[in-house]
Write a protein that holds these residues in place. Structure first.
Motif, PDB file in Angstrom:
ATOM      1  N   THR A 111       0.865  -1.170   0.000  1.00  0.00           N
ATOM      2  CA  THR A 111       0.000   0.000   0.000  1.00  0.00           C
ATOM      3  C   THR A 111       0.901   1.219   0.000  1.00  0.00           C
ATOM      4  OG1 THR A 111      -1.774  -1.097   1.209  1.00  0.00           O
ATOM      5  CG2 THR A 111      -1.736   1.306   1.299  1.00  0.00           C
ATOM      6  N   GLU A 113       1.457   4.658   1.051  1.00  0.00           N
ATOM      7  CA  GLU A 113       0.906   5.551   2.068  1.00  0.00           C
ATOM      8  C   GLU A 113       1.025   7.010   1.652  1.00  0.00           C
ATOM      9  OE1 GLU A 113      -0.738   4.249   4.501  1.00  0.00           O
ATOM     10  OE2 GLU A 113      -0.005   2.191   4.399  1.00  0.00           O
ATOM     11  N   HIS A 125       6.469   6.393   0.384  1.00  0.00           N
ATOM     12  CA  HIS A 125       6.475   5.661   1.659  1.00  0.00           C
ATOM     13  C   HIS A 125       5.366   4.623   1.566  1.00  0.00           C
ATOM     14  CE1 HIS A 125       7.204   4.841   5.819  1.00  0.00           C
ATOM     15  NE2 HIS A 125       5.917   4.970   6.079  1.00  0.00           N
ATOM     16  N   THR A 127       3.703   0.491   2.852  1.00  0.00           N
ATOM     17  CA  THR A 127       3.569  -0.599   3.814  1.00  0.00           C
ATOM     18  C   THR A 127       3.444  -1.905   3.034  1.00  0.00           C
ATOM     19  OG1 THR A 127       2.363   0.866   5.319  1.00  0.00           O
ATOM     20  CG2 THR A 127       2.195  -1.491   5.715  1.00  0.00           C
ATOM     21  N   THR A 129       2.573  -5.974   3.311  1.00  0.00           N
ATOM     22  CA  THR A 129       1.831  -6.920   4.145  1.00  0.00           C
ATOM     23  C   THR A 129       1.778  -8.285   3.472  1.00  0.00           C
ATOM     24  OG1 THR A 129      -0.264  -6.259   3.135  1.00  0.00           O
ATOM     25  CG2 THR A 129       0.356  -5.130   5.194  1.00  0.00           C
ATOM     26  N   HIS A 147       4.037  -7.240   8.297  1.00  0.00           N
ATOM     27  CA  HIS A 147       3.599  -5.847   8.164  1.00  0.00           C
ATOM     28  C   HIS A 147       4.803  -4.970   8.485  1.00  0.00           C
ATOM     29  CE1 HIS A 147       1.659  -2.021   9.262  1.00  0.00           C
ATOM     30  NE2 HIS A 147       0.716  -2.416   8.427  1.00  0.00           N
ATOM     31  N   PHE A 148       5.423  -4.380   7.447  1.00  0.00           N
ATOM     32  CA  PHE A 148       6.580  -3.530   7.671  1.00  0.00           C
ATOM     33  C   PHE A 148       6.572  -2.385   6.671  1.00  0.00           C
ATOM     34  CE2 PHE A 148       8.016  -6.443   4.469  1.00  0.00           C
ATOM     35  CZ  PHE A 148       8.931  -5.754   3.688  1.00  0.00           C
ATOM     36  N   ILE A 149       7.381  -1.369   6.961  1.00  0.00           N
ATOM     37  CA  ILE A 149       7.402  -0.168   6.115  1.00  0.00           C
ATOM     38  C   ILE A 149       8.682  -0.098   5.301  1.00  0.00           C
ATOM     39  CG2 ILE A 149       5.890   1.151   7.634  1.00  0.00           C
ATOM     40  CD1 ILE A 149       8.451   2.585   8.694  1.00  0.00           C
ATOM     41  N   GLU A 168      14.311  -0.278   3.896  1.00  0.00           N
ATOM     42  CA  GLU A 168      13.221  -1.105   4.391  1.00  0.00           C
ATOM     43  C   GLU A 168      13.439  -1.361   5.871  1.00  0.00           C
ATOM     44  OE1 GLU A 168      15.320  -2.323   1.853  1.00  0.00           O
ATOM     45  OE2 GLU A 168      14.050  -1.701   0.198  1.00  0.00           O
ATOM     46  N   ASP A 169      12.366  -1.550   6.607  1.00  0.00           N
ATOM     47  CA  ASP A 169      12.450  -1.891   8.023  1.00  0.00           C
ATOM     48  C   ASP A 169      12.652  -3.402   8.139  1.00  0.00           C
ATOM     49  OD1 ASP A 169      12.287  -2.191  10.733  1.00  0.00           O
ATOM     50  OD2 ASP A 169      10.240  -1.416  10.923  1.00  0.00           O
TER      51      ASP A 169
END
Length: 184
Positions: A111, A113, A125, A127, A129, A147-149, A168-169
């Protein structure tokens, strides 16, 4: 029609034509959701239209893995400036990464954001999933939710992405996959 109303009307038509959205709204088309699009130019033009189309195709690719979107999005001279070890440089890099990640997370989705278009540069930016139900190296997933950003800075020239800087996280991702311990 006042200049402000005319600008708003053109921006709304631009957003509708590209499947993008005004601030504060959300749109889902072809499975990709873009929650917020910010344009630095006072009104859309052919160059910004082409830029948004290329970037949207890039994230359609990340959302569903269809490499036809990737071919629409990136230049033959694509350069990943934050290339992870083991990933090929150039146009094959994102395709390689998507295929490898989808082995671990077959239902991977993205997604957007926030998308900020400023001339030749676009900051996105997002997300990611899905569920870790595949394999990552020697580790088999057990259906853990993912689920990470991540954030990308893209350069777009002539309607094609030529450069990408990304972060990336991965710590959150690896914790969710059971590959890293959560901080005490």
């Amino acid at each position: 029609m006042t200049a402000a109303i005319h600008h708003f009307a053109r921006a709304a038509l631009f957003a509708a034509a590209l499947g993008s959205i005004p601030a504060g709204a959300a749109l889902a088309a072809d499975g990709l959701t873009i929650r917020d699009l910010v344009m630095s130019a006072p009104q859309p033009d052919a160059r910004s239209d082409a830029t948004v189309r290329a970037v949207r195709a890039f994230y359609d690719f990340w959302n569903n893995g269809d490499e036809a979107y990737l071919k629409q999005a990136i230049s033959d001279r694509f350069t990943d400036h934050t290339l992870p070890a083991g990933r090929p440089q150039g146009p094959e890099g994102p395709a390689f990464a998507s295929r490898a990640f989808r082995i671990a997370v077959p239902d991977l989705g993205v997604t957007v954001e926030k998308m900020i278009v400023a001339g030749d540069y676009v900051t996105v930016h997002m997300t990611f999933t899905g569920h870790f139900s595949g394999r990552f190296g020697d580790t088999a997933g057990k259906g853990q939710p993912i689920h990470f950003i991540a954030t990308d800075l893209l350069k777009v020239v002539d309607g094609r992405i030529t450069d990408n800087w990304h972060i990336e996280d991965n710590l959150t991702l690896f914790q969710q996959m059971g590959l890293a311990n959560a901080a005490p």
